[in-house]
Design an enzyme around this catalytic site. Structure first.
Site, PDB file in Angstrom:
ATOM      1  N   LYS A  93       0.709  -1.225   0.012  1.00  0.00           N
ATOM      2  CA  LYS A  93       0.206  -0.099  -0.005  1.00  0.00           C
ATOM      3  C   LYS A  93       0.753   1.129  -0.055  1.00  0.00           C
ATOM      4  O   LYS A  93       1.653   1.372   0.792  1.00  0.00           O
ATOM      5  CB  LYS A  93      -0.822   0.003   1.168  1.00  0.00           C
ATOM      6  CG  LYS A  93      -1.935   1.022   1.061  1.00  0.00           C
ATOM      7  CD  LYS A  93      -2.442   1.559   2.467  1.00  0.00           C
ATOM      8  CE  LYS A  93      -1.836   2.762   3.095  1.00  0.00           C
ATOM      9  NZ  LYS A  93      -1.772   3.961   2.337  1.00  0.00           N
ATOM     10  N   GLU A 115       9.618   0.293  10.920  1.00  0.00           N
ATOM     11  CA  GLU A 115      10.588   1.420  10.888  1.00  0.00           C
ATOM     12  C   GLU A 115       9.853   2.685  11.232  1.00  0.00           C
ATOM     13  O   GLU A 115       8.960   3.107  10.410  1.00  0.00           O
ATOM     14  CB  GLU A 115      11.278   1.382   9.342  1.00  0.00           C
ATOM     15  CG  GLU A 115      11.904   0.293   9.256  1.00  0.00           C
ATOM     16  CD  GLU A 115      13.408  -0.075   9.736  1.00  0.00           C
ATOM     17  OE1 GLU A 115      13.629   0.962  10.661  1.00  0.00           O
ATOM     18  OE2 GLU A 115      13.754  -1.123  10.019  1.00  0.00           O
ATOM     19  N   CYS A 127      13.676  10.176   8.324  1.00  0.00           N
ATOM     20  CA  CYS A 127      13.853   9.845  10.033  1.00  0.00           C
ATOM     21  C   CYS A 127      15.197   9.809  10.490  1.00  0.00           C
ATOM     22  O   CYS A 127      15.217  10.091  11.612  1.00  0.00           O
ATOM     23  CB  CYS A 127      13.561   8.119   9.742  1.00  0.00           C
ATOM     24  SG  CYS A 127      11.951   7.826   8.937  1.00  0.00           S
ATOM     25  N   GLU A 166       9.962  14.740  16.681  1.00  0.00           N
ATOM     26  CA  GLU A 166      10.305  14.633  15.262  1.00  0.00           C
ATOM     27  C   GLU A 166       9.512  15.575  14.265  1.00  0.00           C
ATOM     28  O   GLU A 166       8.371  15.582  14.394  1.00  0.00           O
ATOM     29  CB  GLU A 166      10.232  13.088  14.656  1.00  0.00           C
ATOM     30  CG  GLU A 166      10.639  13.022  13.400  1.00  0.00           C
ATOM     31  CD  GLU A 166      10.448  11.588  12.955  1.00  0.00           C
ATOM     32  OE1 GLU A 166       9.217  11.189  12.918  1.00  0.00           O
ATOM     33  OE2 GLU A 166      11.360  11.085  12.227  1.00  0.00           O
TER      34      GLU A 166
HETATM   35  P1  ADP Z   1       2.926   9.749   7.934  1.00  0.00           P
HETATM   36  O1  ADP Z   1       2.719  10.870   9.015  1.00  0.00           O
HETATM   37  O2  ADP Z   1       4.469  10.098   7.778  1.00  0.00           O
HETATM   38  O3  ADP Z   1       2.101  10.005   6.918  1.00  0.00           O
HETATM   39  P2  ADP Z   1       1.619   7.567   9.019  1.00  0.00           P
HETATM   40  O4  ADP Z   1       1.817   6.710   9.678  1.00  0.00           O
HETATM   41  O5  ADP Z   1       0.169   8.412   8.911  1.00  0.00           O
HETATM   42  O6  ADP Z   1       2.734   8.456   8.689  1.00  0.00           O
HETATM   43  O7  ADP Z   1       1.542   6.954   7.489  1.00  0.00           O
HETATM   44  C1  ADP Z   1       2.408   5.991   6.792  1.00  0.00           C
HETATM   45  C2  ADP Z   1       1.489   4.968   6.075  1.00  0.00           C
HETATM   46  O8  ADP Z   1       0.939   4.341   6.966  1.00  0.00           O
HETATM   47  C3  ADP Z   1       0.819   5.490   5.013  1.00  0.00           C
HETATM   48  O9  ADP Z   1       0.889   4.614   3.925  1.00  0.00           O
HETATM   49  C4  ADP Z   1      -0.550   5.506   5.576  1.00  0.00           C
HETATM   50  O10 ADP Z   1      -1.532   5.537   4.797  1.00  0.00           O
HETATM   51  C5  ADP Z   1      -0.725   4.272   6.548  1.00  0.00           C
HETATM   52  N1  ADP Z   1      -1.489   4.151   7.639  1.00  0.00           N
HETATM   53  C6  ADP Z   1      -1.985   5.405   8.335  1.00  0.00           C
HETATM   54  N2  ADP Z   1      -2.759   4.863   9.308  1.00  0.00           N
HETATM   55  C7  ADP Z   1      -2.884   3.681   9.239  1.00  0.00           C
HETATM   56  C8  ADP Z   1      -3.408   2.622  10.125  1.00  0.00           C
HETATM   57  N3  ADP Z   1      -4.402   3.015  10.910  1.00  0.00           N
HETATM   58  N4  ADP Z   1      -3.277   1.455   9.424  1.00  0.00           N
HETATM   59  C9  ADP Z   1      -2.676   0.995   8.389  1.00  0.00           C
HETATM   60  N5  ADP Z   1      -1.981   1.904   7.700  1.00  0.00           N
HETATM   61  C10 ADP Z   1      -2.071   3.223   8.095  1.00  0.00           C
END
Ligand code: ADP
Length: 503
Positions: A194, A268, A303, A405
Site C-alpha cells: 500500500k 521502521e 527519519c 520529530e
Molecule cells: P506519515 O505521518 O508519515 O504520513 P503515517 O504513519 O500516518 O505517517 O503513514 C504512513 C503509512 O501508514 C501511510 O501509507 C498511511 O496510509 C498508513 N497508515 C496510516 N494509518 C494507518 C492505519 N491505522 N493502519 C494501517 N496503515 C495506516
C-alpha cells in the site's frame, strides 16, 4: 510472465504527466492496472505548485480482499520455485528498473516535490540496486544441520511466511518499496503493497515494470488512506506479516492489531538523531557532513535527519558561520530543475506542522532562528510548499523542538564541553534510529559507538541506507532490521525443523 497493461516496451521513458494519465485512478492486481471496485479516488498534488497532477485510487476493503487473494493464489507456485530462480527474476527486475530510473525519478519528483538531482535520481539508483542485491541472495536462504544423533538426520529449512502486507510512507517511496518488496519476494513470499496517499504513482509505475517480469499476483499494489485501506490490509486474516514504515503512532496501532492475529511485524518509525562533533575535526568536512546528514536537500524529511547537532564549545562560533554560509549556498526552487538543491514540503499538513515548530522555537526566550537559503522567486511556484532551512541556537536538548520529530528542515545546534555529558544528552531521547560522531580520537570514537543508543552509528561519515547494511532503530524508532541479508532471513522467513529417522 505477465504482460504490462501499458503495452509499452521496457526502456520507454515518458513524461511524468503522461505516465500519470496512464496510472490515474488505478491499482495493480494480477499483473494488470485495474479500477478499484470502490470507484473512489482522491487527488494527488505537486507540492511545488499545488497543482493536481492526477487521481489515485482509494482501495476499499473489497479491493484489499481482491489483492490479498490474488497474492495468496500466486504464493502457491512462487514459494515452490527454486530460490535461485526467484532471485534471478528479482535481479532482472533490478536491471529493468535501472533502465526506467530517470522516468521513475521524474515521477517521484513530481509527486513528492523532492529535487530531481539531489534526491530522486539518487534514490532511483539505490532502488534498482536493492533489487539486484537481494536478487543475488536466493541461495543464502540456508538452514542448518543439527548433530542430534547418528541415527537421525536433523535439519532446519527456511520457508516463506505467505502474503506480506507492506505499508509505506511518502518521503522515500521507491527506497521503502525496495526494502520491503525485494527481500520478501526472494524469500518466497508474495506482497501486497500500500503506497502512501501523497506519493502513489512512482510505486505503481515501478510495480507495473516489475510485473512485466514476475508472474501475476506476486506483487500487487493498492493505494488509499490509512484507516480504510491500510487498516484493511493489517486486519486481513490471510496477511501473514506486516512490514511498515511511518509514524510511531501508526506503528503502535499496527503492532497492536498484528499481535491480535499473532503475526510478525517489522516497524521502521521515527528518529531524532544526534550528531556529536568533537574539537579535533576538519571543520569544512564536518559542516558538509552535518548538512548532508540533516538531509536539507530532502527538506529534512528523513527519519535519520541529524536534528540535534552537538558542537564542541571551542568550535561553536566557527561551525555556525560555516554552516550558515554553506546552507545559504543551497538553491531552493523548481524540483525538476537540475540546478535545484532543495525542493518543496510534501503536503499542506506537514508544511503547517513545520512552521508551527519553527514558531515555537522562535518564541522561546534566548533562542535564535537562523533562516537560510532563499524562497524561490519563480512565479509558477508561488503556491508551492517551500520552507527555508533553519537552525536554532539557544535551545536546550530538553526543548520540544529537540525532543519531537519535526520531519522538516529544522535542526538545533547545541554547544557541549564534557564528552560524558554530551553522550547522555544524545541518548536522552525517546528515539534511537541513527547517531553520528565526528572525531579523530580513537578512544572517544570507541566509547561513543558503544554508548550511543542507536541502530546505526557512524563515525566521520554519513552514508544513507545501503543494500547490505542492516538498518533499523532502537527504542521508539522501531522493531527489526531492513536492507541486509539478515533482514531477509529474520523478517521474511520462518524456520522449520525436520528430523529423519535413519535407522
Ligand atoms: P506519515 O505521518 O508519515 O504520513 P503515517 O504513519 O500516518 O505517517 O503513514 C504512513 C503509512 O501508514 C501511510 O501509507 C498511511 O496510509 C498508513 N497508515 C496510516 N494509518 C494507518 C492505519 N491505522 N493502519 C494501517 N496503515 C495506516
Amino acid at each position: 510472465m505477465s504482460s504490462s497493461s501499458s503495452g509499452r516496451l521496457p526502456g520507454t521513458t515518458l513524461t511524468p504527466l503522461s505516465l500519470i494519465k496512464h496510472l490515474d485512478s488505478k491499482i495493480l492486481i494480477d499483473g494488470m492496472l485495474v479500477s478499484p471496485h470502490s470507484k473512489k479516488t482522491f487527488p494527488v498534488h505537486n507540492p511545488a505548485t499545488m497543482d493536481v497532477i492526477g487521481q489515485a485510487a482509494e482501495a476499499s476493503a473489497e479491493d484489499v480482499e481482491r489483492a490479498v487473494e490474488s497474492s495468496r493464489k500466486a504464493q502457491k507456485e512462487w514459494r515452490h520455485m527454486d530460490a535461485a530462480k526467484r532471485g534471478l527474476l528479482v535481479s532482472q527486475c533490478g536491471e529493468l528498473l535501472e533502465e526506467h530510473a530517470e522516468e521513475l525519478a521524474r515521477l517521484m519528483t513530481l509527486e513528492t516535490g523532492k529535487a530531481l538531482r539531489t534526491e530522486s535520481q539518487v534514490e532511483a539508483k539505490v532502488f534498482s540496486n536493492t533489487f539486484r542485491f537481494y536478487g543475488g541472495l536466493g541461495l543464502e536462504l540456508k538452514g542448518e544441520t543439527i548433530p542430534l544423533s547418528n541415527s537421525m538426520l536433523t535439519l532446519t529449512i527456511r520457508e516463506p511466511l505467505g502474503v506480506v502486507g507492506a505499508i509505506i510512507a511518502w518521503n522515500v517511496p521507491l527506497l521503502l518499496m525496495s526494502l520491503k518488496v525485494a527481500p520478501a519476494l526472494v524469500a518466497g513470499n508474495t506482497v501486497v503493497i500500500k503506497s502512501a496517499e501523497e506519493a502513489p504513482f512512482a510505486v505503481l509505475r515501478a510495480a507495473e515494470i516489475i510485473n512485466t517480469i514476475l508472474p501475476p499476483g506476486v506483487l500487487n499494489v493498492i493505494s488509499g488512506d490509512g484507516p480504510t485501506t491500510g487498516a484493511a490490509l493489517v486486519h486481513h486474516p490471510h496477511v501473514a506479516k506486516i512490514t511498515f514504515t511511518g509514524s510511531v503512532e501508526t506503528g503502535k496501532e499496527i503492532y497492536k492489531h498484528s499481535s491480535k492475529k499473532l503475526v510478525p511485524v517489522t516497524l521502521e518509525l521515527g528518529g531524532k538523531s544526534p550528531m556529536i562533533i568533537c574539537e579535533d575535526v576538519d571543520l569544512p568536512t564536518v559542516v558538509d557532513g552535518a548538512i548532508a546528514s540533516m538531509r536539507f536537500t530532502r527538506q529534512g524529511q528523513s527519519c535519520t535527519a541529524a536534528s540535534r547537532i552537538f558542537v564542541h564549545q571551542s568550535l561553536f562560533d566557527k561551525f555556525l558561520a560555516l554552516f550558515k554560509e554553506k546552507l545559504n549556498s543551497l538553491k531552493m526552487g523548481d524540483p525538476m530543475d537540475l540546478e535545484t538543491d532543495i525542493g518543496a514540503i510534501i503536503s499542506p499538513k506537514q508544511h503547517k506542522r513545520i512552521l508551527d515548530y519553527i514558531d515555537i522555537g522562535k518564541t522561546t526566550p534566548g533562542a535564535v532562528a537562523h533562516e537560510c537559503s532563499a524562497l524561490p522567486n519563480d512565479p509558477k511556484l508561488t503556491k508551492g510548499l517551500f520552507v527555508r532551512p533553519v537552525f536554532f541556537t539557544g535551545l536546550s536538548n530538553s526543548h520540544k523542538v529537540c525532543r519531537e520529530e519535526i520531519f522538516g528542515p529544522v535542526t538545533a545546534i547545541i554547544p557541549w564541553s564534557d564528552f560524558a555529558d554530551v553522550l547522555n544528552q544524545a541518548n536522552d531521547s525517546d528515539y534511537g534510529l541513527a547517531a553520528t560522531l565526528w572525531t579523530n580520537d580513537l578512544h572517544r570514537a570507541l566509547e561513543g559507538v558503544h554508548k550511543l543508543e542507536a541502530g546505526l552509528v557512524q563515525v566521520n561519515q554519513n552514508v544513507v541506507v545501503q543494500p547490505g547494511l542492516s538498518y533499523g532503530g532502537f527504542k521508539s524508532s522501531g522493531l527489526g532490521k531492513e536492507a541486509s541479508l539478515e533482514a531477509m532471513l529474520e523478517h521474511f522467513t520462518q524456520k522449520k525443523t525436520i528430523i529423519f529417522n535413519m535407522q
